[in-house]
Design a protein around this motif. Structure first.
Motif, PDB file in Angstrom:
ATOM      1  N   CYS A 154     -12.683   6.882 -10.734  1.00  0.00           N
ATOM      2  CA  CYS A 154     -11.263   7.061 -10.449  1.00  0.00           C
ATOM      3  C   CYS A 154     -10.831   8.428 -10.971  1.00  0.00           C
ATOM      4  O   CYS A 154     -11.030   8.736 -12.147  1.00  0.00           O
ATOM      5  CB  CYS A 154     -10.440   5.960 -11.120  1.00  0.00           C
ATOM      6  SG  CYS A 154      -8.653   6.192 -10.919  1.00  0.00           S
ATOM      7  N   PRO A 155     -10.242   9.287 -10.107  1.00  0.00           N
ATOM      8  CA  PRO A 155      -9.829  10.617 -10.571  1.00  0.00           C
ATOM      9  C   PRO A 155      -8.629  10.569 -11.520  1.00  0.00           C
ATOM     10  O   PRO A 155      -8.405  11.519 -12.261  1.00  0.00           O
ATOM     11  CB  PRO A 155      -9.459  11.346  -9.270  1.00  0.00           C
ATOM     12  CG  PRO A 155      -9.184  10.273  -8.276  1.00  0.00           C
ATOM     13  CD  PRO A 155     -10.000   9.082  -8.671  1.00  0.00           C
ATOM     14  N   CYS A 211     -10.514   4.103  -5.720  1.00  0.00           N
ATOM     15  CA  CYS A 211     -10.251   2.744  -6.201  1.00  0.00           C
ATOM     16  C   CYS A 211     -10.089   1.787  -5.025  1.00  0.00           C
ATOM     17  O   CYS A 211     -10.555   0.649  -5.074  1.00  0.00           O
ATOM     18  CB  CYS A 211      -8.987   2.718  -7.067  1.00  0.00           C
ATOM     19  SG  CYS A 211      -9.267   3.328  -8.752  1.00  0.00           S
ATOM     20  N   CYS A 268      -6.965   3.287 -11.604  1.00  0.00           N
ATOM     21  CA  CYS A 268      -5.570   3.281 -11.159  1.00  0.00           C
ATOM     22  C   CYS A 268      -5.342   2.261 -10.053  1.00  0.00           C
ATOM     23  O   CYS A 268      -4.210   1.824  -9.836  1.00  0.00           O
ATOM     24  CB  CYS A 268      -5.156   4.671 -10.689  1.00  0.00           C
ATOM     25  SG  CYS A 268      -5.800   5.125  -9.048  1.00  0.00           S
ATOM     26  N   ASN A 269      -6.409   1.866  -9.347  1.00  0.00           N
ATOM     27  CA  ASN A 269      -6.320   0.878  -8.262  1.00  0.00           C
ATOM     28  C   ASN A 269      -5.432   1.331  -7.107  1.00  0.00           C
ATOM     29  O   ASN A 269      -4.986   0.508  -6.310  1.00  0.00           O
ATOM     30  CB  ASN A 269      -5.840  -0.495  -8.773  1.00  0.00           C
ATOM     31  CG  ASN A 269      -6.942  -1.229  -9.528  1.00  0.00           C
ATOM     32  OD1 ASN A 269      -8.119  -1.108  -9.180  1.00  0.00           O
ATOM     33  ND2 ASN A 269      -6.581  -1.960 -10.557  1.00  0.00           N
ATOM     34  N   ALA A 270      -5.163   2.647  -7.031  1.00  0.00           N
ATOM     35  CA  ALA A 270      -4.294   3.144  -5.959  1.00  0.00           C
ATOM     36  C   ALA A 270      -4.922   4.304  -5.187  1.00  0.00           C
ATOM     37  O   ALA A 270      -4.650   4.483  -4.010  1.00  0.00           O
ATOM     38  CB  ALA A 270      -2.947   3.585  -6.541  1.00  0.00           C
ATOM     39  N   CYS A 271      -5.799   5.062  -5.865  1.00  0.00           N
ATOM     40  CA  CYS A 271      -6.374   6.241  -5.212  1.00  0.00           C
ATOM     41  C   CYS A 271      -7.388   5.801  -4.144  1.00  0.00           C
ATOM     42  O   CYS A 271      -7.792   4.641  -4.118  1.00  0.00           O
ATOM     43  CB  CYS A 271      -7.053   7.124  -6.261  1.00  0.00           C
ATOM     44  SG  CYS A 271      -8.526   6.355  -6.959  1.00  0.00           S
TER      45      CYS A 271
HETATM   46 ZN   LIG Z   1      -8.146   5.302  -8.961  1.00  0.00          ZN
END
Ligand SMILES: [Zn+2]
Length: 507
Positions: free
Chosen positions: A68-69, A83, A77-80
């Protein structure tokens, strides 16, 4: 939520997506999260632990977090885009290998060739090898070579249920974490959250039954929940859940163990007979007794933590443990373990369990009246205006039940007591210990007992306690009479003693 996600197994949908969501492995999860947060990720992890305790979930979280960056305090982050690939189960930089089905050297050689390749999108390529102990010796050697000089962009996560089967050379190359069985309460908490989100309505009692049946595996617990709901709909009753889990005999097993703890031969034989009437498999009943005895032994040894009990169960087992000498526990375990062996041929035969009970608690005293005349004890009983034999057991049970509504502790004490006789308006209770009689005769207890007894008998009675050594308590005879009656016999003693005011007529 799309159709595709809907069709996923519940446990897959509820895999933890952040380290903080990992159930029951807080220390390991925190250590891994910190490693990501400070950028000190190891190149080889070894995750050891029983099945369903979160090994592969943690492995996937490591892969997601390191790629995850914009991790937040070590959490993905579970959003990028990266993820999201992991969330969709399509991350190209995570390679999962099941060593149970890919045991050989070829697989590991292929792996060695592949590790040279750079990751597709993220910073790290993560190889998650499940059941790594299943690899052949050759494959382990090949793996070891790779572990010795890992390319900087590669992380190995080795997962195993049996770390002792791994070569020490492999273990020493890894950062090792041992996962524990999921405690019942932690599993219940997670199941409750799932139920809330999925709109299932199960009682905490049911969730606890499920968690216990899963024996420390969260995956099993969630799968059981899914099966129960698939079968009975989203709001199954406690009984339905117990039935689905095959727990219906749990009450009988406890009943039997309790009777043994109380040295109540008749009660033990009755529990076996009742379980047999329910159609329960006798070997399973015996297995449950052995398990309960084991828990008692652990509690007595001061190792209650090992028994995996809920606070309520612990209380129950402690109460039984207080009643039993370690010698009695050992003798009972021995007898029931050998009953388990004897029961292999016919798991429905009650005989091995009955013999085990008789061996531990002593056989019923043989009827002496016919050959030698009544013993002093028998004379005393039969001399009573009204004697209560078989129905006395029922009366005692009813008394326990009635007292449970007022005073649980008193009801607990009553379980040690047998109803000996009803003499006019006096109910005679036989107590195996003097201090028990003292407790029952306390004014407040006496009042409760008399109220409960009046409720059952339909008229006022006063309570009288008699202290009697266990061996002379009328219980064993009660069982014989009851068993004989069950088979249609009319024992002489009943004929002799039957008379007006006999409680049988009142029920
Ligand atoms: Zn992420």
């Amino acid at each position: 939520m799309g159709m595709e996600e809907r069709s996923q197994a519940l446990y897959r949908r509820w895999r933890p997506q952040r380290f903080a969501e990992v159930v029951g492995q807080e220390l390991v999860a925190r250590a891994l999260r910190n490693a990501v947060a400070i950028g000190r990720v190891s190149h080889a992890y070894l995750l050891c632990g029983p099945r369903g305790t979160g090994k592969t979930s943690l492995g996937r979280l490591i892969a997601k977090a390191v790629n995850c960056p914009s991790p937040q305090d070590g959490e993905p982050c579970n959003a990028c885009p990266s993820c999201r690939e992991y969330l969709a189960g399509s991350a190209p930089d995570l390679v999962e290998i099941d060593a149970a089905s890919n045991r050989g050297i070829d697989e590991i050689r292929r792996l060695r060739d592949r590790v040279a390749l750079a990751p597709m999108g993220g910073r790290y390529k993560v190889y998650l090898i499940d059941e790594v102990h299943m690899l052949t010796q050759e494959a382990h050697n090949a793996l070891l070579k790779t572990l010795e000089e890992p390319p900087p962009h590669v992380i190995f996560v080795l997962a195993t249920t049996e770390p002792h089967r791994l070569p020490s050379t492999v273990v020493s190359r890894c950062q090792r974490y041992d996962l524990r069985r999921i405690p019942v309460e932690a599993a219940v908490e997670r199941l409750a959250l799932i139920c809330e989100q999925e709109r299932f309505a199960l009682s905490v009692e049911s969730l606890r039954d499920i968690a216990r049946a899963a024996a420390g595996s969260l995956r099993d617990a969630i799968n059981l929940l899914e099966q129960v709901v698939a079968y009975y709909g989203p709001s199954p009753t406690v009984d339905q859940v117990r039935e689905a889990l095959g727990l219906s005999l749990s009450g009988r097993g406890k009943e039997l163990a309790r009777a043994i703890a109380q040295r109540d031969l008749a009660g033990a034989l009755k529990a076996i007979a009742a379980a047999r009437d329910d159609g329960l498999e006798m070997r399973r009943l015996g297995g449950e007794v052995v398990e309960t005895l084991r828990q008692i032994l652990l509690v007595q040894a001061g190792a209650a933590d090992l028994a995996g009990l809920t606070p309520e169960e612990k209380q129950e087992i402690e109460a039984l443990a207080a009643l039993m000498s370690p010698e009695l526990v050992m003798a009972a375990m021995k007898a029931f373990a050998s009953a388990q062996l004897q029961g292999r041929d016919d798991p429905f035969s009650p005989l091995p369990l009955e013999l085990a009970v008789a061996q531990v608690l002593g056989p019923p005293s043989p009827p002496k009246a016919s050959s030698q005349g009544p013993s002093p004890q028998e004379e005393k009983v039969s001399g009573a205006p009204t004697s209560v034999e078989a129905p006395a057991l029922t009366l005692a049970e009813e008394l326990v039940r009635a007292c449970q509504q007022f005073n649980l502790a008193l009801a607990g004490h009553l379980r040690h007591v047998t109803v000996k006789a009803l003499e006019g308006e006096t109910l005679v209770l036989s107590c195996p210990f003097p201090n028990l009689a003292q407790i029952l005769e306390r004014p407040d207890h006496r009042e409760l007992l008399e109220r409960a007894a009046a409720r059952i008998l339909g008229h006022h009675v006063s309570i009288r306690c008699e202290v009697e050594a266990l061996s002379s308590a009328p219980t064993p005879k009660g069982y014989l009479v009851e068993e004989a009656l069950r088979h249609g016999a009319i024992p002489l003693s009943t004929k002799n003693r039957g008379g007006e005011g006999d409680v049988t007529e009142g029920t």
